[in-house]
Design an enzyme around this catalytic site. Structure first.
Site, short mmCIF file in Angstrom:
data_model
loop_
_atom_site.label_atom_id
_atom_site.label_comp_id
_atom_site.label_asym_id
_atom_site.label_seq_id
_atom_site.Cartn_x
_atom_site.Cartn_y
_atom_site.Cartn_z
CD GLN A 96 33.60 49.09 35.37
OE1 GLN A 96 33.22 50.11 34.83
NE2 GLN A 96 34.63 49.08 36.18
N GLY A 156 40.32 47.77 36.54
CA GLY A 156 41.76 47.58 36.68
C GLY A 156 42.29 47.15 35.34
CG HIS A 157 41.69 49.04 32.05
ND1 HIS A 157 41.15 50.10 31.39
CD2 HIS A 157 40.66 48.21 32.31
CE1 HIS A 157 39.84 49.93 31.25
NE2 HIS A 157 39.53 48.79 31.82
CB THR A 187 35.25 46.86 43.22
OG1 THR A 187 34.64 48.14 43.03
CG2 THR A 187 35.09 46.02 41.97
N PRO A 237 39.45 35.84 43.50
CG PRO A 237 39.08 33.78 44.55
CD PRO A 237 39.27 35.24 44.82
CE LYS A 296 36.85 46.86 29.49
NZ LYS A 296 36.68 45.58 30.19
CG ASP A 323 37.88 41.47 35.16
OD1 ASP A 323 38.34 42.59 35.41
OD2 ASP A 323 37.09 40.87 35.91
N GLY A 362 41.86 41.58 43.80
CA GLY A 362 42.60 40.34 44.04
C GLY A 362 41.69 39.12 44.22
P1 IMP Z 1 30.85 47.98 41.65
O1 IMP Z 1 31.05 48.44 40.26
O2 IMP Z 1 32.10 48.09 42.51
O3 IMP Z 1 29.66 48.59 42.31
O4 IMP Z 1 30.55 46.39 41.60
C1 IMP Z 1 29.37 45.87 41.01
C2 IMP Z 1 29.66 44.56 40.28
O5 IMP Z 1 30.47 44.82 39.14
C3 IMP Z 1 30.46 43.55 41.13
O6 IMP Z 1 30.04 42.25 40.76
C4 IMP Z 1 31.89 43.77 40.68
O7 IMP Z 1 32.70 42.63 40.88
C5 IMP Z 1 31.68 44.07 39.20
N1 IMP Z 1 32.75 44.89 38.63
C6 IMP Z 1 32.91 46.22 38.74
N2 IMP Z 1 33.98 46.64 38.05
C7 IMP Z 1 34.51 45.55 37.47
C8 IMP Z 1 35.61 45.36 36.59
O8 IMP Z 1 36.33 46.27 36.20
N3 IMP Z 1 35.83 44.08 36.20
C9 IMP Z 1 35.03 43.04 36.58
N4 IMP Z 1 33.98 43.18 37.39
C10 IMP Z 1 33.72 44.42 37.84
#
Ligand code: IMP
Length: 427
Positions: A223, A40-41, A128, A303, A16, A13, A301
């Site tokens: 990520q 989510g870009h 997520t 926080p 990017k 986040d 969504g």
């Molecule tokens: P997963 O990638 O859905 O398996 O989530 C694993 C961890 O990575 C969790 O803490 C998510 O909130 C975090 N995470 C995954 N993708 C993102 C992203 O694009 N932005 C921020 N956190 C992410």
């Protein structure tokens, strides 16, 4: 020859999407190499506001070929939805290619993501819920279904039958849930195949060709480095490699091609999901940052947890990626604080350290040691020239360069494409 990587320096986040949309004006190809629709870009340009989860943020520039590499896991419904929306809003998507080697997020992956999280109870990772982790597990277990499998449905059927026998045993016997219908999942694959086929290709050849023709290839990270499966805060990580090494594996290019590596950092720290966050502010200051910056996940969504800039974590991230420059985002969020703090060391078990521990139980005990400097009380939002930055804001930027041990190339001063200060060359 040159590839330029844009890598998340923190916990994701970092902005990017905006950065890649901006830089892509100078690129010929933008290639995404890891993660899935957990990303989510957000991109805001003259066509409007877009939330991209899979399509590379270079899609808005007509000269750019966009690649979804083999390192990405693809939820085809999400990808097709994005393609439809982009088309509907006048964006040409004929320049988009998906690797036939990329793995699919299947319906059982999304189900299992939720069930596994539920089973973890207090130790939930806060995923997520998009099925990303379970899809990578199957890739490594060599039972994944790949994008290219959609092109040969007769061969796919017996493979899917075998995999689903295992998944249904897990669903019914371990989680006491109803099984999924093989026929329904296969029908879904058939529908996906019809619509996705025109976009599927052996994209590593296209990437290699572009590099050998001296085209500019931008490698789009998703990520952040501190969520990397190996270098992140394991087990509170994602299941792929957002660090620069992931770009080589996730696109089929030699590391020798990567000329510049920009680490994207927010001017403060956020994290969504579970896991240690040494500079987290659980007070009104954290709340103020969340409110000003509207820190809610673009995908879920939720926080986001907010805190001051963590220089120890940032320096670690710069070390494992060997960043050649830093792209700073959201500086304007800090415009109205009386003072701003940067964590320059951790205190743990009575000792001070500048190293980022590999063990999360140690990281959980780390207390930040801050350097505090005066705030600037002047708006920096929308600025495009370094010389216009208030003196204190520039001092903050210089402090970040010092703690990260890397020079800035750009400072983003707002969500719109043009809100950018170029400090040094990158691309
Ligand atoms: P997963 O990638 O859905 O398996 O989530 C694993 C961890 O990575 C969790 O803490 C998510 O909130 C975090 N995470 C995954 N993708 C993102 C992203 O694009 N932005 C921020 N956190 C992410």
């Amino acid at each position: 020859m040159p590839a330029y990587a844009v890598i998340g320096g923190q916990w994701g986040d970092e902005g990017k999407g905006k950065v890649v949309d901006y830089l892509a004006q100078r690129a010929d190809m933008v290639a995404r190499f890891s993660g899935g629709n957990n990303a989510g870009h957000t991109v805001i340009n003259e066509l409007g506001e877009f939330k991209l989860h899979l399509v590379p943020a270079g899609i808005f520039w007509p000269q750019v070929t966009c690649i979804i590499g083999n390192g990405v896991v693809v939820d085809v419904d999400v990808l097709l939805g994005e393609i439809d929306e982009l088309r509907g809003r006048g964006v040409d998507v004929s320049r988009l290619w998906v690797s036939d080697r990329a793995h699919l997020i299947m319906p059982y992956h999304t189900l299992l993501d939720a069930l596994e999280e539920g089973a973890r109870g207090q130790g939930a990772l806060g995923t997520t819920g998009r099925g990303v982790g379970p899809a990578y597990v199957d890739k490594v277990a060599r039972i994944g279904i790949r994008v290219g499998d959609l092109l040969d449905l007769d061969r796919l059927y017996p493979r899917l039958e075998y995999v689903m026998r295992q998944k249904n045993a897990l669903l019914t016997k371990v989680y006491e849930r109803p099984p999924l219908s093989l026929e329904e999942v296969f029908e879904q694959c058939r529908r996906w195949a019809t619509r996705l086929a025109p976009f599927i290709g052996q994209v590593e050849y296209a990437v290699q060709k572009a590099l050998h023709e001296d085209k500019r290839v931008l490698l789009e990270g998703a990520q952040g480095s501190l969520l990397d499966l190996d270098y992140g805060t394991y087990p509170y990580v994602t299941s792929s490699h957002p660090t620069v090494g992931g770009a080589a594996i996730g696109l089929g290019l030699s590391p020798r091609h990567i000329q510049e590596i920009a680490g994207v950092f927010k001017a403060y720290t956020t994290r969504v999901g579970s896991g240690p966050l040494p500079t987290e502010l659980k007070d009104s200051v954290g709340e103020q940052i969340r409110k000003i910056a509207r820190e809610f996940g673009a995908t879920t969504g939720r926080p986001r947890r907010c805190g001051w800039f963590d220089g120890v974590a940032a320096h670690y991230s710069a070390t494992v990626n060997d960043f050649t420059s830093v792209i700073l985002t959201r500086l304007d969020v800090l415009d109205n604080f009386p003072s701003v703090k940067v964590c320059v060391a951790y205190e743990v078990d009575g000792k001070e350290t500048d190293q980022f521990p590999s063990d999360v139980s140690v990281l959980e005990r780390c207390r930040p040691v801050y350097k505090e400097i005066p705030g600037w009380h002047l708006p920096t939002a929308g600025m495009t020239r370094l010389e216009d930055l208030p003196e204190e804001a520039l001092a903050y930027v210089r402090l970040l360069e010092k703690v990260i041990a890397c020079p800035m190339s750009f400072i983003s001063t707002g969500p719109h494409r043009h809100e950018m200060i170029q400090v040094n060359n990158f691309l």
